[in-house]
Design a protein around this motif. Structure first.
Motif, PDB file in Angstrom:
ATOM      1  N   GLY A 193       3.384 -41.247 -16.326  1.00  0.00           N
ATOM      2  CA  GLY A 193       3.750 -41.305 -17.607  1.00  0.00           C
ATOM      3  C   GLY A 193       3.425 -39.927 -18.042  1.00  0.00           C
ATOM      4  O   GLY A 193       2.571 -39.425 -17.412  1.00  0.00           O
ATOM      5  N   VAL A 194       4.156 -39.546 -18.736  1.00  0.00           N
ATOM      6  CA  VAL A 194       3.954 -37.353 -19.503  1.00  0.00           C
ATOM      7  C   VAL A 194       3.269 -37.303 -19.888  1.00  0.00           C
ATOM      8  O   VAL A 194       3.047 -38.615 -20.619  1.00  0.00           O
ATOM      9  N   ARG A 279       0.608 -34.314 -16.383  1.00  0.00           N
ATOM     10  CA  ARG A 279       0.929 -32.868 -17.205  1.00  0.00           C
ATOM     11  C   ARG A 279       1.196 -32.091 -15.899  1.00  0.00           C
ATOM     12  O   ARG A 279      -0.487 -31.632 -16.126  1.00  0.00           O
ATOM     13  N   LEU A 280       1.657 -31.090 -14.662  1.00  0.00           N
ATOM     14  CA  LEU A 280       1.403 -30.044 -14.434  1.00  0.00           C
ATOM     15  C   LEU A 280       2.003 -28.472 -14.504  1.00  0.00           C
ATOM     16  O   LEU A 280       2.785 -28.874 -15.651  1.00  0.00           O
ATOM     17  N   LEU A 312       6.189 -45.219 -21.118  1.00  0.00           N
ATOM     18  CA  LEU A 312       7.690 -44.383 -21.751  1.00  0.00           C
ATOM     19  C   LEU A 312       7.696 -44.564 -23.356  1.00  0.00           C
ATOM     20  O   LEU A 312       7.201 -44.930 -23.976  1.00  0.00           O
ATOM     21  N   ASP A 313       8.421 -43.610 -23.759  1.00  0.00           N
ATOM     22  CA  ASP A 313       7.816 -43.101 -25.505  1.00  0.00           C
ATOM     23  C   ASP A 313       9.503 -43.296 -26.160  1.00  0.00           C
ATOM     24  O   ASP A 313       9.746 -43.423 -26.110  1.00  0.00           O
ATOM     25  N   ASN A 319      16.556 -39.541 -23.849  1.00  0.00           N
ATOM     26  CA  ASN A 319      15.231 -38.973 -22.887  1.00  0.00           C
ATOM     27  C   ASN A 319      14.564 -39.945 -22.144  1.00  0.00           C
ATOM     28  O   ASN A 319      13.757 -39.176 -21.108  1.00  0.00           O
ATOM     29  N   THR A 320      13.744 -41.089 -22.237  1.00  0.00           N
ATOM     30  CA  THR A 320      13.143 -41.847 -21.564  1.00  0.00           C
ATOM     31  C   THR A 320      13.305 -42.679 -20.119  1.00  0.00           C
ATOM     32  O   THR A 320      13.337 -42.480 -18.921  1.00  0.00           O
ATOM     33  N   ILE A 321      15.697 -42.452 -20.252  1.00  0.00           N
ATOM     34  CA  ILE A 321      15.414 -42.361 -19.517  1.00  0.00           C
ATOM     35  C   ILE A 321      15.754 -41.817 -17.553  1.00  0.00           C
ATOM     36  O   ILE A 321      15.721 -41.554 -17.208  1.00  0.00           O
ATOM     37  N   ALA A 322      15.944 -40.256 -18.768  1.00  0.00           N
ATOM     38  CA  ALA A 322      16.112 -38.982 -17.160  1.00  0.00           C
ATOM     39  C   ALA A 322      14.787 -39.223 -16.690  1.00  0.00           C
ATOM     40  O   ALA A 322      14.137 -39.140 -15.815  1.00  0.00           O
TER      41      ALA A 322
END
Length: 390
Positions: A193-194, A279-280, A312-313, A319-322
């Motif tokens: 996850g991000v 995140r990169l 997911l948040d 945006n979580t779906i994307a």
């Protein structure tokens, strides 16, 4: 003073010694002796227990603050009002209160009429389409209402409400076997996850829960590109009383997770929970790194990872779906963890996630406490979400 006064009175009166109130004096002395004895007994009986209590508190492990309260710490049920004790469903209601106040409340308001007109149906469709469940899922629910109910039933608010509720339950019930952490030894769980979605906190809470369930847990600090993530995971490891395998800052995440699995195999751990990079510099780089992690994990254990969960948040809405679509393209996701449901009115996005991805929700986060990371139950979730009495 009492004895002096008594003696003076006797001397002044000149009464013979045989007339002195000896029985009265004896009775007073006996009463005083009993009072003193009772006070001394109470004092010495209480005093020794205090060091023992201090010793018990000193013996508590440092992780005690992270663990859920033990049964012994709770008041006896015989001394509590049963109506005041919150149940699991009551706590879920509290956690979903903001989501219920969102599109669910708007639907309930529309369906509060005695009879539904065509105009109201169009308003219902608009409410669904503008909700955070996503347009595809909104259209699915509304189409089901149209297809299921007859013309006369479409005018019945309770019938429409029932179809919406049933279709929501169907969308959330993704066909998947229940999680069995004992199916493999060690069981390897990848968490992806991000950054900022609650990934590390979810791992810490899950580790504490599984430790309380009697499993031997080890954590892998695979987000080596972000020092704060490693430190945060170590804090959770200390609280939960589980070891954390870490590497050098900016090092290879795959090697850290590989070492954690090998250590688990050597030392007989039941569960390996691996944090991963969130995140990169670019999306492609992140996905390539996650795919590498998966390949290296299989070198440590050809059957692993046994589960890969995407965190997911809920506050991010659609945006979580994307995000979920992007991760699913790169990884084989077997479960979703949806966090921060207690802090948003956008929790209805859970319907869009399961509908569009076909991936089951495994856990939901509805609060800060360890117990607020809850195993997801579609029946309970829908019943609370659409409870019109609450």
């Amino acid at each position: 003073m009492f004895f002096v006064t008594l003696a003076s009175a006797q001397a002044t009166s000149g009464a013979p010694s045989s007339d002195r109130p000896v029985p009265l004096l004896a009775a007073v002395l006996v009463v005083l002796a009993l009072v003193v004895a009772a006070l001394l007994f109470a004092y010495f009986r209480r005093k020794p227990s205090e060091p023992a209590q201090d010793a018990a508190q000193a013996a508590l492990p440092s992780r005690a603050s992270a663990d859920p309260p033990q049964a012994a710490d709770k008041p006896s049920s015989s001394h509590r009002d049963a109506a005041s004790v919150p149940t699991s469903r009551d706590e879920l209601k509290v956690g979903l209160s903001k989501t219920r106040a969102g599109f669910i409340a708007r639907i309930a308001e529309l369906l509060s009429k005695k009879q539904i007109s065509e105009d109201l149906l169009l308003q219902l469709e608009e409410v669904l389409l503008t909700a955070d469940i996503g347009p595809k899922t909104a259209e699915q629910i509304f189409s089901q209402v149209r297809a299921t109910l007859s013309r006369s039933e479409l005018k019945d608010p309770s019938a429409v409400w029932s179809v919406i509720k049933d279709e929501s339950r169907r969308l959330l019930k993704v066909d998947s076997p229940p999680i069995d952490f004992a199916a493999h030894h060690p069981f390897v769980l990848l968490v992806i996850g991000v950054n900022g979605v609650g990934k590390t906190t979810t791992i810490g809470k899950l580790a504490a829960q599984q430790l309380a369930a009697g499993r031997k847990v080890i954590l892998a600090a695979g987000d080596t590109f972000r020092a704060a993530a490693v430190e945060q995971l170590e804090v959770w490891g200390q609280r939960a009383g589980v070891p954390v395998v870490r590497g050098k800052e900016g090092g290879d995440p795959s090697s850290v997770i590989f070492e954690a699995i090998k250590r688990a195999q050597r030392e007989g751990f039941d569960l390996v929970i691996a944090d991963t990079a969130g995140r990169l510099h670019v999306k492609e780089q992140l996905m390539a790194e996650l795919q590498k992690v998966r390949r290296v994990v299989k070198k440590a254990d050809p059957t692993a990872p046994h589960e890969t969960w995407l965190v997911l948040d809920a506050t991010q809405g659609q945006n979580t779906i994307a995000q979920a679509r992007t991760f699913k393209e790169a990884m084989e996701i077997s479960g979703i963890v949806l966090t921060k449901l207690d802090g948003t009115a956008k929790g209805g996005v859970i319907l869009g996630i399961t509908h569009e991805l076909g991936v089951p929700v495994r856990y939901i986060g509805v609060g800060e406490k360890i117990g607020d990371l809850r195993a997801f139950d579609a029946e309970d979730f829908v019943d609370v979400l659409y409870d019109r009495s609450a």
